[in-house]
Design a protein around this motif. Structure first.
Motif, PDB file in Angstrom:
ATOM      1  N   VAL A 128       0.922  -1.021   0.161  1.00 38.40           N
ATOM      2  CA  VAL A 128      -0.304  -0.126   0.249  1.00 38.40           C
ATOM      3  C   VAL A 128       0.855   1.224   0.213  1.00 38.40           C
ATOM      4  O   VAL A 128       1.944   1.521   0.653  1.00 38.40           O
ATOM      5  CB  VAL A 128      -0.660  -0.363   1.038  1.00 38.40           C
ATOM      6  CG1 VAL A 128      -1.456   1.266   1.304  1.00 38.40           C
ATOM      7  CG2 VAL A 128      -1.535  -1.096   1.380  1.00 38.40           C
ATOM      8  N   LEU A 135       1.168   5.253   0.463  1.00 41.79           N
ATOM      9  CA  LEU A 135       0.034   6.504   0.945  1.00 41.79           C
ATOM     10  C   LEU A 135       0.565   7.751   0.870  1.00 41.79           C
ATOM     11  O   LEU A 135       1.596   7.892   0.513  1.00 41.79           O
ATOM     12  CB  LEU A 135       0.736   6.120   2.948  1.00 41.79           C
ATOM     13  CG  LEU A 135       0.362   4.979   3.542  1.00 41.79           C
ATOM     14  CD1 LEU A 135       0.623   5.336   4.986  1.00 41.79           C
ATOM     15  CD2 LEU A 135      -1.362   5.475   3.412  1.00 41.79           C
ATOM     16  N   SER A 178      -3.080   4.534  -2.101  1.00 40.68           N
ATOM     17  CA  SER A 178      -3.930   5.366  -1.055  1.00 40.68           C
ATOM     18  C   SER A 178      -4.397   6.517  -1.238  1.00 40.68           C
ATOM     19  O   SER A 178      -2.980   7.254  -1.048  1.00 40.68           O
ATOM     20  CB  SER A 178      -3.420   4.857   0.295  1.00 40.68           C
ATOM     21  OG  SER A 178      -4.349   5.639   0.757  1.00 40.68           O
ATOM     22  N   ALA A 201      -7.550   3.114  -4.107  1.00 37.53           N
ATOM     23  CA  ALA A 201      -8.546   3.464  -3.200  1.00 37.53           C
ATOM     24  C   ALA A 201      -8.433   4.851  -2.986  1.00 37.53           C
ATOM     25  O   ALA A 201      -7.188   6.023  -2.624  1.00 37.53           O
ATOM     26  CB  ALA A 201      -8.090   2.858  -2.127  1.00 37.53           C
ATOM     27  N   GLU A 245      -9.793   7.911  -1.161  1.00 43.88           N
ATOM     28  CA  GLU A 245     -10.657   8.236   0.177  1.00 43.88           C
ATOM     29  C   GLU A 245     -11.653   9.578  -0.462  1.00 43.88           C
ATOM     30  O   GLU A 245     -11.466  10.603  -0.996  1.00 43.88           O
ATOM     31  CB  GLU A 245      -9.747   9.440   1.503  1.00 43.88           C
ATOM     32  CG  GLU A 245      -8.593   8.109   1.550  1.00 43.88           C
ATOM     33  CD  GLU A 245      -7.735   8.668   2.145  1.00 43.88           C
ATOM     34  OE1 GLU A 245      -7.419   7.628   2.798  1.00 43.88           O
ATOM     35  OE2 GLU A 245      -7.135   9.847   2.769  1.00 43.88           O
ATOM     36  N   GLY A 302      -5.854   5.580   5.421  1.00 44.04           N
ATOM     37  CA  GLY A 302      -5.773   5.085   4.071  1.00 44.04           C
ATOM     38  C   GLY A 302      -5.494   3.739   4.019  1.00 44.04           C
ATOM     39  O   GLY A 302      -5.279   3.140   2.796  1.00 44.04           O
ATOM     40  N   ASN A 349      -8.506   1.487   4.129  1.00 47.37           N
ATOM     41  CA  ASN A 349      -9.133   1.893   2.773  1.00 47.37           C
ATOM     42  C   ASN A 349      -9.201   1.313   1.676  1.00 47.37           C
ATOM     43  O   ASN A 349      -9.601   0.973   0.564  1.00 47.37           O
ATOM     44  CB  ASN A 349      -8.983   3.478   2.147  1.00 47.37           C
ATOM     45  CG  ASN A 349     -10.267   3.762   2.131  1.00 47.37           C
ATOM     46  OD1 ASN A 349     -11.522   3.699   1.758  1.00 47.37           O
ATOM     47  ND2 ASN A 349      -9.833   4.696   0.812  1.00 47.37           N
ATOM     48  N   ALA A 350      -7.939   0.551   1.733  1.00 47.64           N
ATOM     49  CA  ALA A 350      -6.864   0.171   0.309  1.00 47.64           C
ATOM     50  C   ALA A 350      -7.452  -1.419   0.944  1.00 47.64           C
ATOM     51  O   ALA A 350      -6.691  -2.548   0.182  1.00 47.64           O
ATOM     52  CB  ALA A 350      -5.190   0.308   0.930  1.00 47.64           C
TER      53      ALA A 350
END
Ligand code: GDD
Ligand code: MG
Length: 367
Positions: free
Chosen positions: A4, A6, A52, A78, A80, A89, A92-93
């Protein structure tokens, strides 16, 4: 294994550049930062990433969809609708992850560390998360991490006060974690991994560390972005023997008696007039115009920036289409936003930041 990345933050400390370009895409040696991130993850054996996203997601998605050389490195997004923080974050992924261990990276970290070692170290312990550490002079801008002789984390303090500084080791923003960590993150609200989740894992004795002594830098301030650019230009970030110090696109027009002092990077379509000097460790984006006899030294010029005749730009950042007028001096970590105009004869210094579109009349500022 997937990662992921960020990249949802606003890049506040890198304003005014990040009003127009997300921090994830600021160029280093004329390549968007995300390219370095993808190289780093691939070299660690990672086979795909979830981006993210939050702030300025479209240009980041456009960057990835425009790349046709990812050779099976899969990318998901993903997005937001409001800031969920560094742990939010990741949560959310979750829908794009496979339920196994994962890597998480702060999307503004430039590093030559060996990710495979961090993953191996993580697998050899019972940790729910392994945080990589690096050593810095001043830990107060980072997450300070105290460890014992077995690399078990004893304290994690985000942005410590000077009085709390007990070590130079900080969170390098690269983590390996078990999927159980995702279940510890509450959904639907802003959650900070550094302030909520890591302290909890630490209290449970399930947070471990892996120290890296490789190149490392967070590119999130003008000073560190410029330093990262200098380092990439001079090949300090793990470049090989074939590193090119003079990287000038052939479509650039170079006038008489121009001095191009390596290492420099000059992108396509620039116009450099007679007698100008492009000093070492400068990077010029596409279509920059450099006037007669002017000097650009140790600076970053983004696409379409202009330096008029006799002007001097030193150790500073010019946003897209920003213009330094005739004889102007822009130095000392000044940052010009997109399209701003610094009229003739102004002197900018001491980290001054000029917002996008501002027009500074001739000779109105003299630092
Ligand atoms: N998706 C998402 N949502 N991403 C976010 C959000 C958010 O709400 N907020 C921040 N990010 C992303 C940023 O875009 C950046 O890539 C990364 O998370 C870290 O945020 P920064 O704002 O750059 O944090 P920092 O530099 O102050 O501190 C962090 O990084 C240090 C190392 O560079 C912390 O993790 C420190 O502990 C660490 O030492
Ligand atoms: Mg950062």
């Amino acid at each position: 294994m997937r990662a992921v990345i960020l990249v949802g933050g606003q890049g506040t400390r890198l304003r005014p550049i990040t009003y127009d370009i997300p921090k994830a895409l600021v160029p280093l040696r004329n390549h968007p930062f995300m390219g370095y991130m993808v190289d780093f993850l691939r070299s660690g054996g990672i086979d795909g990433a979830v981006l993210s996203l939050g702030y300025l997601p479209d240009p980041i998605q456009a960057y990835f969809s425009g790349r046709d050389d990812l050779d099976g490195f899969s990318v998901d997004y993903a997005v937001e609708d409001r800031a969920l923080g560094t742990a939010g974050g990741i949560k959310n992924a979750q829908q794009y992850l496979d339920g196994g261990p994962l890597v998480v990276v702060n999307g503004d970290v430039l590093t030559g560390m060996d990710l495979t070692k961090a993953i191996e170290r993580h697998r050899a312990t019972d940790a729910l998360a392994t945080v990589t550490l690096t050593s810095v002079e001043d830990p107060t801008a980072y997450g300070l991490v105290e460890v014992d002789h077995e690399m078990l984390v004893h304290r994690f303090i985000e942005k410590p006060a000077y009085d709390d500084v007990t070590t130079n080791l900080i969170n390098a923003g690269v983590y390996v974690m078990e999927p159980e960590v995702l279940d510890m993150i509450p959904a639907g609200r802003e959650v900070s991994i550094e302030r909520e989740i890591f302290p909890r894992l630490q209290a449970e004795g399930r947070l471990r560390a892996h120290v890296s002594s490789s190149y490392w830098r967070d590119i999130g301030t003008p000073r560190s972005y410029l330093a990262a650019s200098h380092d990439v230009l001079s090949g300090a970030v793990g470049a090989g023997e074939n590193f090119e110090y003079l990287d000038v696109d052939p479509s650039t027009r170079v006038g008489k008696n121009v001095k191009l002092l390596p290492p420099v990077s000059v992108a396509a379509g620039c116009d450099i007039e007679a007698g100008a000097t492009i000093g070492g460790r400068s990077a010029l984006g596409r279509g920059c115009r450099i006037g007669e006899g002017s000097v650009v030294e140790g600076s970053i010029l983004l696409d379409g920036a202009e330096v008029e005749a006799g002007a001097v730009v030193r150790g500073s950042i010019l946003g897209p289409r920003a213009r330094a007028g005739q004889g102007a001096i822009v130095r000392g970590l000044s940052v010009l936003g997109a399209g701003c105009v610094i009229g003739e004869g102004n002197v900018l210094d001491q980290g001054v930041r000029v917002n996008p579109g501002v027009i500074l009349p001739p000779r109105s500022l003299r630092f």
